[in-house]
Structure formats: C-alpha cells, structure tokens
Design a protein around this motif. Structure first.
Motif, PDB file in Angstrom:
ATOM      1  N   ASP A 228       0.842  -1.187   0.000  1.00 26.85           N
ATOM      2  CA  ASP A 228       0.000   0.000   0.000  1.00 26.85           C
ATOM      3  C   ASP A 228       0.883   1.244   0.000  1.00 26.85           C
ATOM      4  O   ASP A 228       1.907   1.307   0.681  1.00 26.85           O
ATOM      5  CB  ASP A 228      -0.904   0.022   1.235  1.00 26.85           C
ATOM      6  N   GLU A 230       0.751   5.421   0.558  1.00 23.68           N
ATOM      7  CA  GLU A 230      -0.050   6.515   1.076  1.00 23.68           C
ATOM      8  C   GLU A 230       0.050   7.719   0.148  1.00 23.68           C
ATOM      9  O   GLU A 230       1.151   8.103  -0.264  1.00 23.68           O
ATOM     10  CB  GLU A 230       0.436   6.905   2.471  1.00 23.68           C
ATOM     11  N   GLN A 235      -6.076  11.638   1.917  1.00 23.83           N
ATOM     12  CA  GLN A 235      -6.816  10.627   2.683  1.00 23.83           C
ATOM     13  C   GLN A 235      -7.170   9.405   1.835  1.00 23.83           C
ATOM     14  O   GLN A 235      -8.305   8.928   1.798  1.00 23.83           O
ATOM     15  CB  GLN A 235      -8.109  11.212   3.288  1.00 23.83           C
ATOM     16  N   GLN A 237      -5.198   5.704  -0.279  1.00 28.76           N
ATOM     17  CA  GLN A 237      -4.034   4.869  -0.538  1.00 28.76           C
ATOM     18  C   GLN A 237      -4.152   4.248  -1.922  1.00 28.76           C
ATOM     19  O   GLN A 237      -5.254   4.096  -2.468  1.00 28.76           O
ATOM     20  CB  GLN A 237      -3.903   3.770   0.518  1.00 28.76           C
ATOM     21  N   TYR A 258       3.377  10.876  -2.880  1.00 30.94           N
ATOM     22  CA  TYR A 258       3.296   9.498  -2.410  1.00 30.94           C
ATOM     23  C   TYR A 258       4.384   9.234  -1.369  1.00 30.94           C
ATOM     24  O   TYR A 258       5.537   9.622  -1.553  1.00 30.94           O
ATOM     25  CB  TYR A 258       3.470   8.521  -3.577  1.00 30.94           C
TER      26      TYR A 258
END
Length: 265
Positions: A228, A230, A235, A237, A258
C-alpha cells in the motif's frame, strides 16, 4: 547605515538583504555594489535578487547569494510549465546557490487570481524543479488577500501547512533526490522528483499542463513488491504492483505526493 540599523532592530529575524527587484542588463554594477556593501556591513546574512528574465540568470551569478526567479504565468491561459523551466534554468545557472521561487498570488488588469489548483501546482512544480524555498507575491497587491481573496488565502495557508510537514523531506541530507529515477511512459509527461527520508521514499509528481493525463503508470527504480502507498494530504491509498509500479489519475495541473515505505522497514 540602513543595514546596521535594521540589523540592530531585527536581530536574527533577517532572512536576506533584498538588493534589487528585477534588474535589467544595465544594472549589474549597481547590484554588485549593493551586494558588496551588504556583505561588508553584515557578513552573516545573504543577499537576494529577484529576476524575471531567465536569460539574465547567469549574468547575475556573482552579485547575489540567493536568486528569486519570479516567473508569472498569469491566469487564465498562462503557461504553467514556464515556472518549472525557469527554476531548472536558475539551478543550472547559479551552480548550487539557493533558488527561492517567487510565485504569483496577484493578477494584472483583465485577469484573475490563481485558484487553489494553480497555486498548488506552481509551488510543487518549483520544488521538483530545484527550488529550495518559496515566496509569494503578494499579500496585498490586489487588496488584502484574507479580505478580498479568501479562497486564495486559504489555499496558501494550506500549502504552508503541507510544506511545514514536508520541509524535513525536501531538505534531507540522506541522499541526492536526483539520484532516484522514476519512469513515466512517453505521452504522459509529468515533472517528478524523489526523496528518501527516515525509511521512506517520497515521490512528488506534477502535471504542469492544463491537460487531463488520465491514468499514468509510474515505476520507481529499485522498488519491487506489492504494498500500500499513502497519498499524502488526500486521505487515500494506492496499491503498488509487484513490479514496484503504481498508477494514478492526473487531472489538469494535478499534484500527487506518495509516501512509499522502503522494503524491510
């Protein structure tokens, strides 16, 4: 006398001595003289000169410690990519001296204030293009921004918060961010830079065109395995693929940041 007086009054709150705004070809000797006087009087703070004509950047290498390129696209219809081009040229011409981007937060007659997306794009485009600082011109050129242009003021406050959080990343000494390469397929050109900080890689990708790029696949060298990722300040992923790539959509002037955990961290 002025420098001595202000030094006593301001103490450590001086950032730099602003020698001249937008000098032309004939002002070199004057700017050099102001630079020398400032250094002789206060050797503890740098000088700064703001220039809007990129062909003059190398001409003013010696008489300034900090260069402030003020490349204003004007909106609507201005060419955003010119901001990044100016910062990259300034970095090459000033050969390692600090570059503080002076960005547009005003509008000439018949135009409009840049919107949130445009303000955000100018800021991050400057950083991925090598700027080491950001300034905005100006708070009150078209009336006090907080009163006359509250949306633009909120957008700049929001950006200040993001940059406060990302400052340690952008100023990291863990390695040259240019040594990290990110592959972008032809036809989906983005401006991208990568930093490594405290066990993570930070990728800033900017679409500097008023054009929808659709879904763009990004592949970072040396990164493999599904994970994953972020997307900061959004807000959400993304799922990184096993080959280390990730895909995301880029609307006109879009910016995505990212944070990728490094393998083994």
């Amino acid at each position: 006398d002025t420098i001595r007086m202000l030094s006593r009054q301001m103490g450590d709150r001086v950032l730099a001595w602003y020698t001249r705004d937008e000098p032309n070809e004939s002002m070199y000797k004057m700017v050099r003289g102001l630079h020398d006087v400032a250094h002789d009087t206060d050797p503890y703070h740098p000088t700064m000169t703001v220039i809007f004509q990129p062909h003059l950047f190398p001409h003013y290498h010696d008489p300034t410690d900090v260069l402030g390129p003020d490349i204003y696209p004007t909106f609507p219809g201005g060419r955003m990519a010119s901001v990044g081009e100016g910062m990259r040229k300034a970095g090459r011409d000033l050969q390692g001296k600090p570059i503080v981007a002076v960005l547009q937060s005003f509008y000439p007659k018949g135009r409009r204030m840049p919107n949130r997306m445009e303000l955000r794009c100018m800021a991050y485009l400057s950083v991925v293009s090598g700027a080491t600082g950001i300034m905005w011109f100006s708070y009150d050129y078209n009336g006090k921004m907080a009163e006359q242009h509250p949306q633009a003021w909120r957008a700049i406050q929001e950006l200040a918060g993001e940059f406060k959080q990302l400052g340690p990343v952008f100023l990291t000494l863990e390695g040259d961010h240019q040594s990290q390469r990110l592959q972008v397929p032809p036809g989906n050109a983005l401006r991208v830079a990568v930093w490594q900080h405290q066990g993570a890689r930070y990728v800033v990708a900017v679409n500097d065109e008023n054009q929808d790029r659709g879904l763009v696949k990004l592949t970072l060298d040396g990164v493999t395995g599904a994970q994953d990722v972020e997307v900061l300040f959004e807000q959400r992923q993304l799922q990184r693929e096993r080959d280390g790539s990730l895909s995301d959509r880029f609307a006109p002037y879009d910016v995505h940041i990212y944070r990728i955990r490094m393998d083994g961290e």
